[in-house]
Design a protein around this motif. Structure first.
Motif, mmCIF file in Angstrom:
data_model
loop_
_atom_site.group_PDB
_atom_site.id
_atom_site.type_symbol
_atom_site.label_atom_id
_atom_site.label_comp_id
_atom_site.label_asym_id
_atom_site.label_seq_id
_atom_site.Cartn_x
_atom_site.Cartn_y
_atom_site.Cartn_z
ATOM 1 N N ALA A 98 -2.457 3.645 2.577
ATOM 2 C CA ALA A 98 -2.045 4.285 1.320
ATOM 3 C C ALA A 98 -2.407 5.766 1.325
ATOM 4 C CB ALA A 98 -2.706 3.577 0.142
ATOM 5 N N ALA A 99 -3.609 6.079 1.801
ATOM 6 C CA ALA A 99 -4.023 7.484 1.855
ATOM 7 C C ALA A 99 -3.119 8.284 2.784
ATOM 8 C CB ALA A 99 -5.479 7.574 2.312
ATOM 9 N N GLY B 242 -9.501 -2.464 3.359
ATOM 10 C CA GLY B 242 -9.753 -1.088 3.784
ATOM 11 C C GLY B 242 -8.595 -0.512 4.568
ATOM 12 N N ALA B 243 -8.014 -1.322 5.456
ATOM 13 C CA ALA B 243 -6.863 -0.850 6.229
ATOM 14 C C ALA B 243 -5.706 -0.498 5.311
ATOM 15 C CB ALA B 243 -6.444 -1.919 7.239
ATOM 16 N N ALA C 110 -3.639 0.678 -4.150
ATOM 17 C CA ALA C 110 -4.322 0.254 -2.932
ATOM 18 C C ALA C 110 -5.686 0.929 -2.795
ATOM 19 C CB ALA C 110 -3.455 0.555 -1.707
ATOM 20 N N VAL C 111 -5.766 2.208 -3.149
ATOM 21 C CA VAL C 111 -7.054 2.903 -3.096
ATOM 22 C C VAL C 111 -8.013 2.320 -4.134
ATOM 23 C CG1 VAL C 111 -8.212 5.122 -3.386
ATOM 24 C CG2 VAL C 111 -6.035 5.014 -2.174
ATOM 25 N N LEU C 112 -7.517 2.064 -5.344
ATOM 26 C CA LEU C 112 -8.354 1.448 -6.372
ATOM 27 C C LEU C 112 -8.817 0.065 -5.928
ATOM 28 C CD1 LEU C 112 -9.409 2.035 -9.238
ATOM 29 C CD2 LEU C 112 -7.412 0.831 -10.131
ATOM 30 N N ALA D 15 0.828 -1.211 0.000
ATOM 31 C CA ALA D 15 0.000 0.000 0.000
ATOM 32 C C ALA D 15 0.857 1.255 0.000
ATOM 33 C CB ALA D 15 -0.936 -0.013 1.202
ATOM 34 N N ARG D 16 1.943 1.238 0.750
ATOM 35 C CA ARG D 16 2.815 2.421 0.775
ATOM 36 C C ARG D 16 3.576 2.588 -0.538
ATOM 37 N NH1 ARG D 16 4.267 0.023 5.798
ATOM 38 N NH2 ARG D 16 3.010 0.887 7.485
#
Length: 281
Positions: free
Chosen positions: A172-173, A166-167, A148-150, A141-142
Motif C-alpha cells: 500500500a505504501a 505487514g506485506a 491497509a496501513v491502518l 492494499a492497492r
C-alpha cells in the motif's frame, strides 16, 4: 515523522475520509454518506478559551468529529460532548462522534456512555482493532492503501498473520509512493514501526519502494552494517512472503533457487519481484 500512535491515523483519514465512512458503516450500520471533507476543528466557548478536536469531517448531511485516543484520559473524554454540540450548532446537521483507539483496552474504555444533558448519555462510535479489517491481500492494499496501513497499525504486533498484514501495508505504501514520494515513505515507515520485531526484520531487509531509501532507524542501521550472509535466512523468508502477497505461485524449484543465493542476490531478487510483480525469468 508524525507519531504513529496519534497523528498517523488522522493523516490516513484526512487522505481518505471514505475509509472512515466504510468502517463506521460496517461496524455500526451508520451511513455517513459520500463527500466528507475536512472542516475547522476548533470549538470556541463564550470566553476566549478554545477546544480543538483532532479532526472534523463535513458531508452534505452529516458532520463527524474524529478523536484518536492512545490512552485513557477522563478530562479529554469530558470534552467530547462539547465538540459534538458545537459541531451541531455550527453546521446544523446530524452529528457523530467517532473515536479511533488502536489499543484494545483503550477502545473498551472509550465505548462507555458519557452522561450528558437532561438525563441523556452520549455513546461514542469507537473504531478499535475489532472494527478494522486485517488487510492481507495485495489487490485490496492497492485499492485502499490507507486502510491497509491502518490495518498494519492495528494488527501488526501480534497474531499469526502479522507478516502478511505487514506485506500488504508495504505494498500500500508503495502504491501511494507512486503518486506522492514523501507520503509513500511516511506510510512505509509507519508500517515498519507498527510491526512486531520478527515480521519487521524479514520485511524491512528486503522490500524497497522502487528504489526509495528507507528512513527508519532500523533500516539505516541495517544498510550501514552491510549485507552479510547471516541475513540470508531473513531475506529468504521475505522472498516467500512477497511472492505470497503478490499472488506468485511458490514451487520447489523456486525454493531451491533461493537456497543457492547469498544475501546480496536475495535482496536484488526481492527488489526485482517488487518492481516487476512477477518471478524473474
Amino acid at each position: 515523522m508524525p507519531s504513529t500512535g496519534h497523528e498517523l491515523p488522522l493523516l490516513l483519514l484526512r487522505d481518505a475520509p471514505a475509509v472512515l465512512a466504510c468502517l463506521v458503516r460496517d461496524a455500526f450500520g451508520v451511513e455517513l454518506g459520500k463527500g466528507l471533507a475536512e472542516s475547522s476543528a476548533a470549538f470556541h466557548e463564550l470566553e476566549p478559551a478554545a477546544y480543538v478536536a483532532d479532526l472534523v469531517l463535513v458531508g452534505p448531511d452529516v458532520v463527524v468529529v474524529v478523536e484518536v485516543q492512545r490512552a485513557r484520559d477522563e478530562r479529554k473524554r469530558a470534552t467530547w460532548p462539547l465538540y459534538l454540540a458545537s459541531a451541531h450548532a455550527r453546521h446544523g446537521r446530524a452529528s457523530w462522534l467517532v473515536v479511533v483507539a488502536l489499543d484494545r483496552a483503550v477502545s473498551a474504555w472509550a465505548r462507555a456512555p458519557i452522561a450528558t444533558f437532561q438525563g441523556g448519555a452520549l455513546t461514542p462510535l469507537v473504531i478499535g482493532p475489532d472494527e478494522i479489517p486485517r488487510v492481507r491481500d495485495a489487490e485490496v492494499a492497492r485499492a485502499a492503501p490507507e486502510l491497509a496501513v491502518l490495518s498494519a497499525m492495528a494488527h501488526g504486533r501480534n497474531g499469526p498473520e502479522v507478516v502478511e498484514i505487514g506485506a500488504a501495508g508495504l505494498i500500500a505504501a508503495a502504491e501511494v509512493g507512486r503518486r506522492d514520494e514523501d507520503r509513500g515513505k511516511l506510510y512505509f515507515d509507519a508500517v515498519l514501526d507498527a510491526l512486531a520485531d520478527l515480521a519487521r526484520a524479514a520485511l524491512e531487509a528486503s522490500m524497497k519502494v522502487e528504489g526509495h531509501e528507507y528512513r527508519s532507524e532500523f533500516a539505516r542501521r541495517y544498510v550501514a552494517e552491510g549485507r552479510e550472509e547471516g541475513r540470508a535466512d531473513g531475506l529468504r523468508t521475505a522472498v516467500r512472503v512477497l511472492c505470497d502477497a503478490l499472488g506468485i505461485a511458490w514451487t520447489d524449484g523456486r525454493e531451491r533457487a533461493i537456497a543457492a543465493l547469498d544475501a546480496h542476490a536475495l535482496e536484488a531478487l526481492c527488489a526485482r519481484i517488487q518492481r516487476e510483480r512477477r518471478w524473474p525469468d
